[in-house]
Design an enzyme around this catalytic site. Structure first.
Site, mmCIF file in Angstrom:
data_model
loop_
_atom_site.group_PDB
_atom_site.id
_atom_site.type_symbol
_atom_site.label_atom_id
_atom_site.label_comp_id
_atom_site.label_asym_id
_atom_site.label_seq_id
_atom_site.Cartn_x
_atom_site.Cartn_y
_atom_site.Cartn_z
ATOM 1 N N ASP A 1 140.161 118.404 53.370
ATOM 2 C CA ASP A 1 141.293 118.176 52.465
ATOM 3 C C ASP A 1 141.907 119.513 52.082
ATOM 4 O O ASP A 1 141.219 120.396 51.553
ATOM 5 C CB ASP A 1 140.833 117.444 51.201
ATOM 6 C CG ASP A 1 140.249 116.071 51.514
ATOM 7 O OD1 ASP A 1 140.809 115.400 52.388
ATOM 8 O OD2 ASP A 1 139.245 115.683 50.892
ATOM 9 N N ASP B 1 143.574 115.968 55.694
ATOM 10 C CA ASP B 1 144.430 115.323 54.698
ATOM 11 C C ASP B 1 145.145 116.392 53.889
ATOM 12 O O ASP B 1 144.546 117.408 53.513
ATOM 13 C CB ASP B 1 143.609 114.429 53.769
ATOM 14 C CG ASP B 1 143.085 113.182 54.463
ATOM 15 O OD1 ASP B 1 143.744 112.720 55.412
ATOM 16 O OD2 ASP B 1 142.029 112.671 54.066
ATOM 17 N N ASP C 1 136.401 114.864 57.378
ATOM 18 C CA ASP C 1 137.675 115.193 56.747
ATOM 19 C C ASP C 1 137.654 116.582 56.130
ATOM 20 O O ASP C 1 136.654 116.986 55.527
ATOM 21 C CB ASP C 1 138.011 114.193 55.629
ATOM 22 C CG ASP C 1 138.117 112.760 56.132
ATOM 23 O OD1 ASP C 1 138.405 112.588 57.332
ATOM 24 O OD2 ASP C 1 137.907 111.835 55.337
#
Length: 447
Positions: A80, A138, A78
């Site tokens: 962010d 994200d 991920d």
């Protein structure tokens, strides 16, 4: 065998737990490139939609330098990216859900012109994209009313006071030296690798990465040896969570865990196992300690030397080496040969099937733990450092040769929780079509 060196070594060429958790530069650059492309798109879309200045700030594991490789080649890592709207959204009468919906619409529009990402399901505190290879991005979205205002995060339940920049500063300031900060980041990576393997294949929500960062920052114990630092830091964390399963945000006191009852029960079970392993490792020999860490971290941990396995104190008096038969197949699944050796060389695209030939020497209730450890730049750049499969001792294990380099496949036989046998095969994978250099013939000097 020095267990501390298997966790981390100043020689970066040595395969260690630390090097095996780190993302390759190739993969990271690809992710950063996709992140930059998305930022430029959202900057134009959202600044027009909200008629305000839009800013972006990396947060989470990428910002804290604790990103790790996914647990397997089918999983993702991920990035962010915080999205900041510089106007007073609440004063303008805009709800958090309206802001999130607008962001989600912008992300959906981006997917229409870019066939690689797809829209993720909405989360409570962010929207995001899932890419076809290795990556999710994200995008939590905030508004900042004025220069000195605290960012307000849009969630499904409304606006929440949240300042990731302040959290990052707190984490940085939690340690007073660069050596401690570096150690803190490594132990965070180790614990995230442990969570990846122990939560893999379950439906339970993982302990959040931010919670792990905060726990390690609060409980860091620095010793001369890396393994002692990990053991004692982890024991301190486990003991705190035993008594009070909560990780408070150091800025506002809010609980970061927010797990369901079932997920909390599962986390307690795994933390109890982790504590028991660390207590056992604290008084163990070097080889025992390596074995304990290998079981904790599975294929993230480098291959341990098994030649002295029969001399490990604390194991059964009789440790039977599982005899492994290797069947070698070409790329068309045609059988090439059958082998009973500890090293084998194959070409990329071929495959090997491993089976235990002396299975009658083990209890029928024993299980075989097959752990593949891929080593080398090709596997590293494919985010595929290996996997673990548990089966009965009568089942075979098949493995395709996908990456050039030297790899290992380890077979450990367990009777309940006790190791009763171990063996390891080294597999060298060569290119499928090696170039044959032709000998040059001297034809005399040109005039």
């Amino acid at each position: 065998m020095n267990c501390a060196d298997m966790l981390n070594n100043l020689d970066s060429s040595i395969d260690t737990l630390h090097t095996r958790t780190k993302l390759s530069e190739v993969i990271l650059k690809k992710g950063i490139s996709k992140k930059d492309e998305l930022i430029e798109y959202l900057r134009a879309e959202l600044s027009e939609a909200f008629d305000c200045r839009v800013g972006f700030w990396l947060q989470g594991s990428r910002k804290s330098h604790t990103l790790i490789k996914p647990v397997d080649k089918n999983s993702s890592y991920d990035i962010d990216v915080g999205v900041y709207l510089f106007f007073d959204a609440e004063d303008e009468g805009l709800s958090a859900s309206e802001i999130k919906s607008t962001l989600k619409y912008a992300l959906a529009s981006y997917c229409e012109i870019n066939d690689e990402p797809t829209l993720q399901d909405s989360k409570n505190a962010c929207e995001g994209l899932k890419y076809s290879a290795f990556l999710t991005i994200d995008t939590p979205i905030y508004y900042i009313a004025h220069d000195n205002a605290t960012p307000m995060l849009a969630t499904d339940s409304g606006w929440v006071d949240s300042d990731p920049k302040a959290i990052q500063k707190w984490l940085t300031d939690a340690q007073d030296t660069d050596d401690k900060r570096a150690l803190m980041k490594r132990i965070v990576r180790y614990l995230k690798a442990w969570i990846n393997v122990k939560w893999n294949g379950t439906e339970h929500k993982k302990i959040p990465s931010l919670a792990i960062n905060i726990l390690v920052a609060r409980h860091l114990k620095q010793f001369e040896r890396e393994d002692d630092s990990f053991i004692h830091s982890t024991l301190s964390i486990c003991e705190e969570l035993e008594g009070f399963f909560k990780v408070e945000n150091p800025l506002n006191g809010q609980d970061i865990l927010t797990l369901t009852y079932e997920a909390e029960v599962f986390a307690h079970e795994k933390l109890t196992e982790l504590k028991a392993a660390c207590l056992e490792a604290n008084d163990a020999s070097e080889l025992q300690k390596c074995l304990i860490f290998s079981r904790l971290f599975e294929h993230y941990f480098p291959q341990i030397e098994l030649s002295a396995f029969n001399r490990i104190s604390g194991l059964p008096v009789t440790v039977t080496v599982p005899e492994l038969t290797i069947n070698h197949y070409d790329k068309d699944d045609k059988h090439i040969r059958t082998l009973n050796i500890n090293e084998v060389t194959v070409k990329k695209g071929e495959s090997l099937t491993f089976s235990i030939t002396n299975k009658a020497h083990f209890n029928q209730y024993c299980s075989a733990h097959w752990t593949v450890r891929n080593i080398g730049s090709q596997a590293n750049d494919a985010n595929d450092i290996g996997h673990k499969v548990v089966s009965s001792i009568t089942e075979s294990h098949q493995r395709g040769a996908a990456y050039t380099g030297s790899h290992t496949i380890e077979c450990m036989i367990f009777n309940g929780a006790t190791v009763v046998g171990a063996n390891c095969i080294k597999v060298t994978v060569k290119p499928a079509f090696p170039v044959l250099r032709r000998k040059k013939i001297f034809k005399g000097f040109r005039r």
